[in-house]
Design a protein around this motif. Structure first.
Motif, PDB file in Angstrom:
ATOM      1  N   ASP A 137       0.890  -1.162   0.179  1.00  0.00           N
ATOM      2  CA  ASP A 137       0.027  -0.076  -0.026  1.00  0.00           C
ATOM      3  C   ASP A 137       0.738   1.155  -0.130  1.00  0.00           C
ATOM      4  O   ASP A 137       1.535   1.671   1.093  1.00  0.00           O
ATOM      5  CB  ASP A 137      -0.890   0.102   1.149  1.00  0.00           C
ATOM      6  CG  ASP A 137      -1.901  -1.264   1.260  1.00  0.00           C
ATOM      7  OD1 ASP A 137      -2.778  -1.260   0.387  1.00  0.00           O
ATOM      8  OD2 ASP A 137      -1.923  -2.129   2.019  1.00  0.00           O
ATOM      9  N   CYS A 138       0.946   1.878  -1.120  1.00  0.00           N
ATOM     10  CA  CYS A 138       1.815   3.095  -1.180  1.00  0.00           C
ATOM     11  C   CYS A 138       1.451   3.608  -2.687  1.00  0.00           C
ATOM     12  O   CYS A 138       0.785   3.101  -3.509  1.00  0.00           O
ATOM     13  CB  CYS A 138       3.183   2.753  -1.038  1.00  0.00           C
ATOM     14  SG  CYS A 138       3.620   1.586  -2.411  1.00  0.00           S
ATOM     15  N   VAL A 154      -2.336  -0.520  -3.945  1.00  0.00           N
ATOM     16  CA  VAL A 154      -3.138  -0.988  -3.061  1.00  0.00           C
ATOM     17  C   VAL A 154      -3.462  -2.284  -2.958  1.00  0.00           C
ATOM     18  O   VAL A 154      -3.678  -2.978  -4.207  1.00  0.00           O
ATOM     19  CB  VAL A 154      -4.526  -0.167  -3.219  1.00  0.00           C
ATOM     20  CG1 VAL A 154      -5.530  -0.240  -2.339  1.00  0.00           C
ATOM     21  CG2 VAL A 154      -4.340   1.352  -3.350  1.00  0.00           C
ATOM     22  N   GLY A 155      -3.269  -2.812  -1.955  1.00  0.00           N
ATOM     23  CA  GLY A 155      -3.509  -4.230  -1.536  1.00  0.00           C
ATOM     24  C   GLY A 155      -2.590  -5.239  -2.479  1.00  0.00           C
ATOM     25  O   GLY A 155      -2.888  -6.408  -2.683  1.00  0.00           O
ATOM     26  N   LEU A 290      -1.941   7.010   2.232  1.00  0.00           N
ATOM     27  CA  LEU A 290      -0.825   6.027   1.370  1.00  0.00           C
ATOM     28  C   LEU A 290       0.436   6.670   1.895  1.00  0.00           C
ATOM     29  O   LEU A 290       0.682   7.966   1.577  1.00  0.00           O
ATOM     30  CB  LEU A 290      -1.223   5.929   0.056  1.00  0.00           C
ATOM     31  CG  LEU A 290      -2.168   4.955  -0.287  1.00  0.00           C
ATOM     32  CD1 LEU A 290      -2.429   5.024  -1.953  1.00  0.00           C
ATOM     33  CD2 LEU A 290      -2.234   3.405   0.231  1.00  0.00           C
TER      34      LEU A 290
END
Length: 344
Positions: A137-138, A154-155, A290
């Motif tokens: 997640d970033c 994400v994820g 994030l």
């Protein structure tokens, strides 16, 4: 042990990484970066690649990503992709060559038919795929010499909406601004000077490298591209070029005035990137929570943008156990190929 070389062929830079894998682990390696104006000398690409290959050492397989297919040395992008692939293949024709495609797959270039336009531009995909495994997640913020990539993860999955450049430009995931080669006139149309807002010359007088050199954010050795006037890559030379942006000579403006001009232009560039980050993150429920992973020669700009959004900035992960190779598109491509071949 298997030895991988990843290539990232841009219009202004050629980057390569060699990573050694033992028992499926990326143990160590090194990277090389060379400034090379592909648009001026496409025929010189193959000799340069041979030189870099000789410097890095032999490999068991290679993989290529690219953005240089867009440069105007080629009639169209398909010709550019084919030309770049040929140059890389001729570097070591005896070993297998792969390319990363727009779906993130590693495609063996063994003479079988392949849709050329699916193979570019893919350097950001390789980088994001590796980062998604290491930091699920970033926001990847890769600021190079010419462009900025904003890739949400994400994820553990790439959450970008665009794949082709035109799609990524429209969605804020690609911004044509970079830490070195961007013309000042593409960053700001006006500057504050002598207490007024002054229009500037829309000429190729100064570039972002001059701005950041004056501000001390880049060292002279980081100024790897050509200067607009073909002269020295020093703070004095940068001040002279910045003065021309206001149609003036540097001896008629104080160092303080020129420094303020550079600070304003840098602020405008940070704002461009921050607006893109807002656009990208606004699509994601947890977007403004994030962490940011800034990479590239302009990572300092990514860190500044993260501060504007009150988001934490994280150091990019090392791809080798000894920490010798950091995250970059060429290293990521080599890492992906090494993992795939290690699994058989």
């Amino acid at each position: 042990m298997i030895r991988m070389i990843g290539w990232d062929i841009g219009g202004a830079n050629v980057k390569a990484a060699r990573i050694l894998f033992t028992d499926g682990r990326a143990e160590n390696g090194r990277t090389v970066r060379r400034y090379f104006e592909l648009w001026n000398n496409s025929g010189g690409l193959h000799p340069l690649l041979r030189e870099i290959y000789s410097d890095l050492g032999p490999a068991d397989a290679m993989v290529v990503t690219m953005t240089g297919e867009l440069c105007d040395a080629f009639d169209d992008r398909a010709e550019g992709v084919a030309s770049i692939i040929d140059a890389v293949r001729e570097t070591a024709p005896e070993i297998p060559l792969y390319a990363v495609d727009l779906e993130g797959r590693l495609i063996r270039l063994d003479g079988s038919a392949v849709e050329l336009l699916t193979l570019a531009p893919t350097n950001w995909i390789a980088e994001a795929l590796v980062l998604a495994c290491l930091q699920p997640d970033c926001l990847l913020v890769d600021i190079g010499s010419t462009t900025t990539d904003l890739i949400p993860i994400v994820g553990g999955r790439i959450a970008a909406q665009g794949k082709r450049d035109i799609e990524r430009l429209a969605r804020g995931e690609l911004i044509y601004t970079g830490a070195l080669r961007t013309s000042v006139a593409a960053i700001a149309s006006r500057i504050p000077i002598h207490g007024t807002i002054c229009r500037i010359a829309a000429e190729y007088f100064a570039i972002s490298a001059d701005v950041h050199l004056v501000l001390g954010r880049l060292a002279p050795e980081d100024y790897t591209c050509a200067t607009p006037d073909g002269r020295e890559k020093t703070k004095g030379g940068a001040l002279r070029r910045l003065a021309r942006v206001a149609c003036e000579d540097s001896r008629h403006l104080t160092a303080g005035e020129l420094h303020a001009m550079a600070a304003y232009i840098a602020e405008q560039q940070i704002q461009q990137i921050t607006e893109g980050m807002f656009q990208v993150l606004s699509r994601i429920e947890i977007g403004l929570h994030l962490p940011v992973v800034p990479v590239g020669i302009g990572a300092f700009l990514g860190e500044a943008c993260a501060r504007r959004l009150n988001l934490p900035a994280c150091d990019p992960p090392a791809l080798t156990e000894c920490g010798s190779v950091a995250l970059s598109p060429c290293a990521a491509a080599a890492y992906l190929l090494g993992e795939m071949l290690s699994r058989g």
